[in-house]
Motif scaffolding. Structure first.
Motif, PDB file in Angstrom:
ATOM      1  N   LEU A  61       0.845  -1.202   0.000  1.00  0.00           N
ATOM      2  CA  LEU A  61       0.000   0.000   0.000  1.00  0.00           C
ATOM      3  C   LEU A  61       0.876   1.246   0.000  1.00  0.00           C
ATOM      4  CD1 LEU A  61      -2.583  -1.091   2.759  1.00  0.00           C
ATOM      5  CD2 LEU A  61      -2.738  -1.443   0.289  1.00  0.00           C
ATOM      6  N   ILE A  62       1.911   1.220   0.827  1.00  0.00           N
ATOM      7  CA  ILE A  62       2.833   2.357   0.899  1.00  0.00           C
ATOM      8  C   ILE A  62       3.583   2.527  -0.425  1.00  0.00           C
ATOM      9  CG2 ILE A  62       5.135   2.846   1.851  1.00  0.00           C
ATOM     10  CD1 ILE A  62       2.975   4.048   3.473  1.00  0.00           C
ATOM     11  N   GLU A  99       2.541   1.811  -3.386  1.00  0.00           N
ATOM     12  CA  GLU A  99       1.629   2.455  -4.336  1.00  0.00           C
ATOM     13  C   GLU A  99       1.559   3.961  -4.071  1.00  0.00           C
ATOM     14  OE1 GLU A  99      -2.493   1.258  -4.139  1.00  0.00           O
ATOM     15  OE2 GLU A  99      -2.887   1.967  -6.178  1.00  0.00           O
ATOM     16  N   ALA A 100       1.487   4.339  -2.785  1.00  0.00           N
ATOM     17  CA  ALA A 100       1.387   5.769  -2.449  1.00  0.00           C
ATOM     18  C   ALA A 100       2.664   6.514  -2.840  1.00  0.00           C
ATOM     19  CB  ALA A 100       1.120   5.933  -0.952  1.00  0.00           C
ATOM     20  N   ARG A 101       3.810   5.846  -2.673  1.00  0.00           N
ATOM     21  CA  ARG A 101       5.089   6.489  -2.968  1.00  0.00           C
ATOM     22  C   ARG A 101       5.223   6.802  -4.449  1.00  0.00           C
ATOM     23  NH1 ARG A 101       9.994   5.226  -4.391  1.00  0.00           N
ATOM     24  NH2 ARG A 101       9.571   3.028  -4.754  1.00  0.00           N
ATOM     25  N   THR A 102       4.594   5.996  -5.286  1.00  0.00           N
ATOM     26  CA  THR A 102       4.821   6.094  -6.734  1.00  0.00           C
ATOM     27  C   THR A 102       3.599   6.600  -7.509  1.00  0.00           C
ATOM     28  OG1 THR A 102       4.202   3.763  -6.914  1.00  0.00           O
ATOM     29  CG2 THR A 102       6.548   4.244  -6.708  1.00  0.00           C
ATOM     30  N   HIS A 103       2.564   7.010  -6.792  1.00  0.00           N
ATOM     31  CA  HIS A 103       1.349   7.490  -7.470  1.00  0.00           C
ATOM     32  C   HIS A 103       0.895   8.813  -6.872  1.00  0.00           C
ATOM     33  CE1 HIS A 103       1.391   3.316  -8.761  1.00  0.00           C
ATOM     34  NE2 HIS A 103       0.470   3.601  -9.670  1.00  0.00           N
ATOM     35  N   THR A 104       0.049   9.495  -7.614  1.00  0.00           N
ATOM     36  CA  THR A 104      -0.555  10.716  -7.082  1.00  0.00           C
ATOM     37  C   THR A 104      -2.039  10.723  -7.432  1.00  0.00           C
ATOM     38  OG1 THR A 104      -0.325  13.115  -6.912  1.00  0.00           O
ATOM     39  CG2 THR A 104      -0.064  12.154  -9.116  1.00  0.00           C
ATOM     40  N   THR A 105      -2.743  11.734  -6.926  1.00  0.00           N
ATOM     41  CA  THR A 105      -4.191  11.852  -7.175  1.00  0.00           C
ATOM     42  C   THR A 105      -4.524  13.330  -7.378  1.00  0.00           C
ATOM     43  OG1 THR A 105      -4.823  12.294  -4.891  1.00  0.00           O
ATOM     44  CG2 THR A 105      -4.593   9.968  -5.508  1.00  0.00           C
ATOM     45  N   ILE A 155      -4.150  15.173  -4.070  1.00  0.00           N
ATOM     46  CA  ILE A 155      -2.753  15.463  -3.689  1.00  0.00           C
ATOM     47  C   ILE A 155      -2.250  16.662  -4.492  1.00  0.00           C
ATOM     48  CG2 ILE A 155      -0.376  14.614  -3.829  1.00  0.00           C
ATOM     49  CD1 ILE A 155      -1.440  11.816  -3.178  1.00  0.00           C
ATOM     50  N   GLY A 210       0.797  13.343 -13.939  1.00  0.00           N
ATOM     51  CA  GLY A 210       1.903  12.460 -13.602  1.00  0.00           C
ATOM     52  C   GLY A 210       3.218  13.206 -13.402  1.00  0.00           C
ATOM     53  N   HIS A 211       3.312  14.445 -13.934  1.00  0.00           N
ATOM     54  CA  HIS A 211       4.520  15.252 -13.738  1.00  0.00           C
ATOM     55  C   HIS A 211       4.452  16.048 -12.445  1.00  0.00           C
ATOM     56  CE1 HIS A 211       5.540  14.298 -17.865  1.00  0.00           C
ATOM     57  NE2 HIS A 211       4.337  14.712 -18.232  1.00  0.00           N
ATOM     58  N   GLY A 212       3.234  16.184 -11.919  1.00  0.00           N
ATOM     59  CA  GLY A 212       3.047  16.984 -10.713  1.00  0.00           C
ATOM     60  C   GLY A 212       2.578  18.384 -11.062  1.00  0.00           C
ATOM     61  N   THR A 227      -8.697   7.459 -10.486  1.00  0.00           N
ATOM     62  CA  THR A 227      -8.036   8.765 -10.370  1.00  0.00           C
ATOM     63  C   THR A 227      -6.659   8.649  -9.738  1.00  0.00           C
ATOM     64  OG1 THR A 227      -9.110   9.152  -8.240  1.00  0.00           O
ATOM     65  CG2 THR A 227     -10.203  10.049 -10.190  1.00  0.00           C
ATOM     66  N   ILE A 229      -2.909   8.100 -10.246  1.00  0.00           N
ATOM     67  CA  ILE A 229      -2.077   8.315 -11.438  1.00  0.00           C
ATOM     68  C   ILE A 229      -0.619   7.987 -11.113  1.00  0.00           C
ATOM     69  CG2 ILE A 229      -1.265  10.106 -13.058  1.00  0.00           C
ATOM     70  CD1 ILE A 229      -3.932  11.622 -11.964  1.00  0.00           C
ATOM     71  N   PRO A 230       0.059   7.161 -11.964  1.00  0.00           N
ATOM     72  CA  PRO A 230       1.482   6.890 -11.716  1.00  0.00           C
ATOM     73  C   PRO A 230       2.308   8.169 -11.831  1.00  0.00           C
ATOM     74  CG  PRO A 230       0.567   5.400 -13.376  1.00  0.00           C
ATOM     75  CD  PRO A 230      -0.455   6.449 -13.146  1.00  0.00           C
ATOM     76  N   ARG A 231       3.275   8.313 -10.922  1.00  0.00           N
ATOM     77  CA  ARG A 231       4.158   9.466 -11.016  1.00  0.00           C
ATOM     78  C   ARG A 231       5.197   9.206 -12.114  1.00  0.00           C
ATOM     79  NH1 ARG A 231       5.047  11.252  -4.616  1.00  0.00           N
ATOM     80  NH2 ARG A 231       2.860  10.852  -4.072  1.00  0.00           N
ATOM     81  N   TYR A 251       8.384  13.492 -11.888  1.00  0.00           N
ATOM     82  CA  TYR A 251       7.338  14.017 -11.000  1.00  0.00           C
ATOM     83  C   TYR A 251       7.941  14.925  -9.935  1.00  0.00           C
ATOM     84  CZ  TYR A 251       3.736  14.413  -7.440  1.00  0.00           C
ATOM     85  OH  TYR A 251       2.838  14.931  -6.546  1.00  0.00           O
ATOM     86  N   GLY A 252       7.307  16.057  -9.719  1.00  0.00           N
ATOM     87  CA  GLY A 252       7.785  16.965  -8.679  1.00  0.00           C
ATOM     88  C   GLY A 252       6.652  17.667  -7.955  1.00  0.00           C
TER      89      GLY A 252
END
Lengths: 117, 731
Positions: free
Chosen positions: A40-41, A43-49, A52, A81-83, B429, B431-433, B437-438
Motif C-alpha cells: 500500500l505504501i 503504491e502511495a510512494r509512486t502514485h498521485t491523485t 494530492i 503524472g509530472h506533478g 483517479t 495516477i502513476p508518477r 514528478y515533482g
C-alpha cells in the motif's frame, strides 16, 4: 467472490501460536501488519491523485477554487503524472514570472501548450 | 479578542478581520499533570492543573467549591449544523472541563472532491471550510484564555479531499484529526486505492503540523451487529492504520487509537470489555489511546446511557487512556442538545475524579480469566492478519468480505462488507508518477524530484504556505444567501432587543422538553401525554423517550416540543437580591446586643439537618455572630415556639419545614403569623421560615418576614436578621 462462512476453529487454527511468548506473539502481529501495508505504501510512494495535486497548489499559494480549476484541466490533459506543482513552477521559471502569476496565467488560458514539455 | 465571563460571546467580533487571523500555535496539547496535587482538603493522584474559571461538579459546594481536573484530555463532539451556535456550546463545555472539541462534518462532505468555502449551513454537522475553521479557532483561543487551559480543536481528514483538508488543518491550527483510509473504503464507498494514496500525503502533512491522529476503527463497533465479536478485527484495523502511518513517517506520539468498550449492560460489560481493553493496550504499547464511549447500544433513556458511559470511563481508569471522549446521553434520540454536551463531559469527569488514585489501591490480576482472555484476543487478531496475507493482501481481503463480519474471528458468518478495489468514488483517479514528478512543497510524501536532504522543497520560489502563511489565499463567502451573516441577522437583532426564547441546539429554536408520567397502559398513556403537552402550548410535541413503569400502572414520557414564546428581559419581574452584610459588621451589631432566637422544625417532621446548618456554629451557622439560639427540636407545635419566645424575650423565630406534603409548610407559616398577631408579639418579632419548598415570595405570602430555600448560608440568614431588627429598632 462469495464471503466465506465457517465455524469458530480457533482451537485448531491457533496451534502454531500456542508456544509463542506474549512478546513473540506481539512481534508476529507487527511483522504481519508491516507486511500488509508494504504494497500500500509502495503504491502511495509512486502514485498521485487530483487531491494530492490540489493540496500541492494550495501550499504554493493558490486558493481552493484556483487549485481545482488548474488540476482539473491538467488531469484532462493527462499531465498530472509530472506533478501540478512542478508544471506551474517550471512555467514560472521559464517565463521569468512568479509562481502565482504563472498559475493565474494558466487560469486565464495562457501557456497550456507549453506544459509538460 | 478577550472574553468577559459576564458577557455573551460577541459573534460579530469573532467574524471580524478573519482574513488576517492566524492561529497562535500548531499541534496537539496534553494536560499538565500533577502528582500528589493538593486541591482543597484532598491530595489527588491523577490530576492536572486547575482551571482559572470553571463550573465545578454540583457536589463541590459541600467540598469548598473545589474543581480538580483529571489528568486525561476530555472530548466533546459538537455539531448543530451552524458553527456560530456551536461556538457558544464550546464555551459552555470548556467551563465544564472539555479541552478537546471535535467538530463533526456535514453529511456528504466526504464525497466532495475539493474544499468547500464560506459558511453554508450543514446537516448533522457543519461544512468544514477555511472561514469556519478560522472563526472557530479564534473563538477557542479566546475561550482557552477565559478558562486557563489550551483547547484542542479537532475534525476529520477523510473523504476524497483528504490531502487538501490536511493542508487546511495545518495552516489553520487544527490540533487533532481523524485519518484512516479504511474508513473511506469500508463505510464511505470511496475507492480504496485513492483512499490509501491520499492518506499517505494527508498523514505526512498532519505529522509535520503536530496534529494528533485518531483512527477510525471504533466505527466497526458501531456497525457490527454484535460489537464484541468484532474485537479481533479491531486490532487489525488499528494495526493497518498505525503501521501505514509509521511508514509515512508519523511519530508514535501523534498516533492515537480510537477505541470503544464494545458492550453495554445487561451484557456482562466489564468481563467482556476489560480484557479487550487490556489486550489492545499491550499490543499497541507506545501509542496513545482515545477512549470513546459506547453508542451502539444506547437507547432513548438518558439515565441508562449515562450509566453505560460511566462504566466505559471506569474501564479507561482500569486499563489506561490518554483522551476520554464523551457521548452526549441524548445521542440515542436526537442530535445532541447543548446542555447534554455538558452532561456528557460531567459524567466523565465525575467518574474520573471518583476513580482518582484507583490503581494505587488495586491491580489487574496477572493470572486467571483476564490473562486467558487477553491472550486469546491477541491470538485471534494475529490469525486475522495471517488470513489477510494468505488471501493476497489488504485489497483482496476487503474484496472478499473479511471486514465487519459478525463472527468472532476465525468464525465467519459470510456477512462482511464487500468492496471492489476497482470501484467506488474516485475510482480511476490514481495516477502513476512520471520519472520527473515533482511537488515543490513541504510535507510531501513519496517520489519527488524536489526532495533534497539539504534544502526545503519550496526554496525555489521563496517558500510554501506552511513556511510563509502570508501566501494563504483566503476566500470569505461564495453564497450570498447561505452564509453566517444571513443566519445571524435575526439572532443578533433579538439579542440586541433583549428578547429570549428557549433553545437546545440553535439560536431561538424554542425547543423544550417536559417529563410526564401518566398512570395508564402504554398506548393510552402516550396519547394522553402528547395531549397534555399540546395543552401546555407546545407545538409539534413528539415523544423522545418512553419508559414502561408497569403495563397497567403507567409509563413516563419525555416530550419535546416548540414553546413559541418570546420573553423580553426588560419586562421580567427580577427579584431584588440583597448582598449579605460583611461578617464583621454582623458580629459587631449582634454582640453589642443580647439577641435570643427561638428555632424549631415544625409540622409532622423529624428532619432537622437544614436547621442545624443554619444555627450551629460548627456548620458556619448564625451562632458564630453571637446570636443566642434556642433549638426546640423537631415536630414542635407553633404554640410552644411562641411560649418560649415570650419567656426568653426572643426577637426572632425561625421555623424549618423541610419535607412537606399537602402544603403543611404553608399552613405552619400562616399559623405562626396568626398566633403571633393574636398574642400581640408580631410587631417586634421577626418571623423567618426555611426549607426546600420555601422561598422568600412564598414565605411573605404566608405572613413571614422572609423565607430561605436551598443554598442558604448562615451569613445570609444573619444578614437578614440584622437588617430586619435594625428596621424594627428604627421605628
Amino acid at each position: 467472490m462469495p464471503c466465506i462462512e465457517r465455524p469458530d476453529d480457533f482451537e485448531s487454527r491457533r496451534a502454531h501460536l500456542r508456544a509463542l511468548s506474549d512478546e513473540e506473539l506481539h512481534a508476529r502481529f507487527w511483522q504481519l501488519a508491516q507486511e500488509i501495508v508494504g504494497p500500500l505504501i509502495e503504491e502511495a510512494r509512486t502514485h498521485t491523485t487530483p487531491s494530492i495535486e490540489r493540496s500541492v497548489l494550495l501550499r504554493m499559494g493558490f486558493s481552493s477554487t484556483e487549485a481545482k480549476a488548474l488540476v482539473g484541466r491538467m488531469h484532462e490533459q493527462r499531465l498530472l503524472g509530472h506533478g501540478a506543482g512542478r508544471l506551474v513552477l517550471e512555467l514560472a521559471q521559464r517565463q521569468g514570472i512568479s509562481v502565482r502569476d504563472a498559475g493565474v496565467a494558466l487560469l486565464q488560458g495562457r501557456f497550456w501548450e507549453e506544459l509538460g514539455r | 479578542m478577550k472574553l468577559s465571563p459576564d458577557e455573551k460571546l460577541d459573534l460579530r467580533e469573532v467574524l471580524a478581520d478573519l482574513d488576517r487571523y492566524r492561529p497562535r500555535r500548531k499541534g496537539w496539547t496534553w494536560r499538565k499533570t500533577i502528582a500528589n496535587h493538593r486541591v482543597g482538603a484532598f491530595v489527588l493522584a491523577d490530576t492536572s492543573e486547575n482551571l482559572v474559571r470553571s463550573v465545578p461538579l454540583p457536589a463541590a459546594q459541600s467540598f469548598g467549591g473545589v474543581d480538580p481536573q483529571c489528568d486525561v484530555v476530555l472530548t466533546t463532539e459538537i455539531a448543530s449544523g451552524r458553527f456560530e451556535d456551536d461556538l457558544r456550546r464550546m464555551r459552555m463545555a470548556a467551563w465544564h472541563g472539555a479541552d478537546h472539541i471535535m467538530v463533526i462534518r456535514t453529511t456528504g462532505q466526504s464525497h466532495i472532491d475539493g474544499l468547500i468555502e464560506g459558511t453554508p449551513e450543514g446537516v448533522g454537522g457543519i461544512p468544514i471550510t477555511r472561514k469556519q475553521l478560522r472563526a472557530t479557532r479564534k473563538a477557542l483561543d479566546a475561550i482557552e484564555d477565559e478558562v486557563g487551559r489550551p483547547i484542542n480543536f479537532h475534525s476529520y481528514v477523510s473523504g476524497v479531499a483528504g490531502p487538501e483538508i490536511a493542508v487546511l488543518f495545518a495552516e489553520e491550527g487544527v490540533n487533532g484529526a481523524h485519518q484512516d483510509p479504511q474508513y473511506n473504503a469500508l463505510y464511505r464507498g470511496i475507492n480504496m486505492h485513492r483512499s490509501f494514496v491520499d492518506a499517505a500525503e494527508a498523514k505526512r502533512i498532519m505529522a509535520d503540523a503536530g496534529i494528533l491522529q485518531l483512527d477510525g476503527a471504533h466505527n466497526a463497533n458501531a456497525t457490527a451487529k454484535e460489537a464484541w465479536k468484532v474485537t479481533p478485527e479491531l486490532f487489525v484495523q488499528h494495526a493497518i492504520n498505525t503501521a501505514y502511518s509509521r511508514a509515512v513517517g508519523m511519530p508514535a506520539e501523534l498516533i492515537a487509537l480510537s477505541t470503544v468498550p464494545p458492550t453495554a449492560p445487561p451484557a456482562p460489560k466489564l468481563r467482556l470489555d476489560l480484557p479487550y481493553a487490556v489486550a489492545l493496550r499491550e499490543v499497541f504499547h507506545g501509542y496513545r489511546f482515545r477512549a470513546q464511549q459506547n453508542t451502539r447500544y444506547i437507547e432513548a433513556d438518558m439515565m441508562e446511557a449515562t450509566v453505560t458511559h460511566v462504566l466505559d470511563t471506569l474501564i479507561s481508569r482500569l486499563a489506561g487512556a490518554d483522551i476520554q471522549s464523551t457521548i452526549t446521553p441524548d445521542e440515542g434520540r436526537n442530535c445532541p442538545w447543548h446542555y447534554n454536551n455538558v452532561a456528557g463531559v460531567n459524567a466523565a469527569r465525575q467518574t474520573l475524579m471518583s476513580a482518582d488514585g484507583l490503581m494505587e489501591l488495586i491491580a489487574l490480576r496477572t493470572a486467571g480469566p483476564l490473562r486467558e482472555r487477553v491472550r486469546e484476543l491477541q491470538e485471534r487478531a494475529v490469525l486475522f492478519l495471517e488470513e489477510i496475507v494468505a488471501s493476497g493482501g489488504y485489497y483482496a481481503a476487503v474484496a472478499a468480505g473479511h471486514f465487519v463480519d459478525s463472527g468472532l474471528f476465525p468464525e465467519r458468518n459470510g456477512d462482511g462488507i464487500v468492496r471492489d478495489p476497482s470501484a467506488g468514488d474516485g475510482a480511476g483517479t490514481v495516477i502513476p508518477r512520471a520519472a520527473d514528478y515533482g511537488a515543490p512543497v513541504c510535507s510531501h510524501f513519496g517520489d519527488n524530484v524536489y526532495a533534497r536532504p539539504d534544502a526545503k522543497a519550496c526554496e525555489a520560489y521563496g517558500g510554501c504556505t506552511l513556511c510563509d502563511p502570508s501566501k494563504i489565499q483566503y476566500i470569505d463567502e461564495v453564497d450570498p444567501s447561505d452564509n453566517v451573516d444571513q443566519r445571524l441577522a435575526l439572532p443578533l437583532a433579538e439579542r440586541a432587543a433583549g428578547v429570549l426564547r428557549p433553545e437546545v441546539e440553535k439560536h431561538g429554536d424554542g425547543i423544550v422538553c417536559v417529563t410526564v408520567f401518566v398512570p395508564a397502559s402504554p398506548r393510552v398513556a402516550e396519547a394522553a401525554a402528547l395531549e397534555m403537552a399540546r395543552r401546555m402550548g407546545l407545538r409539534n410535541p413528539e415523544v423522545i423517550s418512553r419508559r414502561l413503569m408497569h403495563p397497567a400502572e403507567g409509563s413516563v414520557f419525555e416530550i419535546k416540543g416548540v414553546l413559541d414564546v418570546t420573553i423580553r428581559i426588560d419586562d421580567l419581574p427580577l427579584p431584588v437580591r440583597e448582598d449579605p452584610l460583611p461578617e464583621a459588621e454582623i458580629e459587631a451589631w449582634v454582640r453589642a446586643r443580647e439577641i435570643h432566637i427561638v428555632a424549631a422544625t415544625v409540622g409532622e417532621d423529624e428532619h432537622s439537618v437544614g436547621l442545624h446548618e443554619i444555627l450551629d456554629i460548627k456548620h458556619g451557622g448564625i451562632e458564630k455572630y453571637g446570636f443566642h439560639c434556642h433549638d426546640l427540636g423537631t415536630s414542635v407545635p407553633i404554640e410552644r415556639l411562641l411560649d418560649e419566645a415570650e419567656r426568653l424575650g426572643a426577637r426572632a423565630v425561625l421555623i424549618s419545614t423541610i419535607v412537606t406534603h399537602a402544603q403543611v409548610h404553608e399552613a405552619s407559616m400562616r399559623r405562626l403569623d396568626a398566633l403571633a398577631r393574636q398574642r400581640g408579639m408580631r410587631p417586634r418579632l421577626v418571623l423567618v421560615a426555611g426549607g426546600t419548598q420555601v422561598n422568600a415570595e412564598l414565605a411573605a405570602a404566608c405572613g413571614m418576614d422572609t423565607g430561605f430555600g436551598r443554598g442558604t448560608t448562615g451569613r445570609g440568614v444573619a444578614s437578614f436578621l440584622v437588617r430586619a431588627l435594625r428596621a424594627i429598632e428604627d421605628t
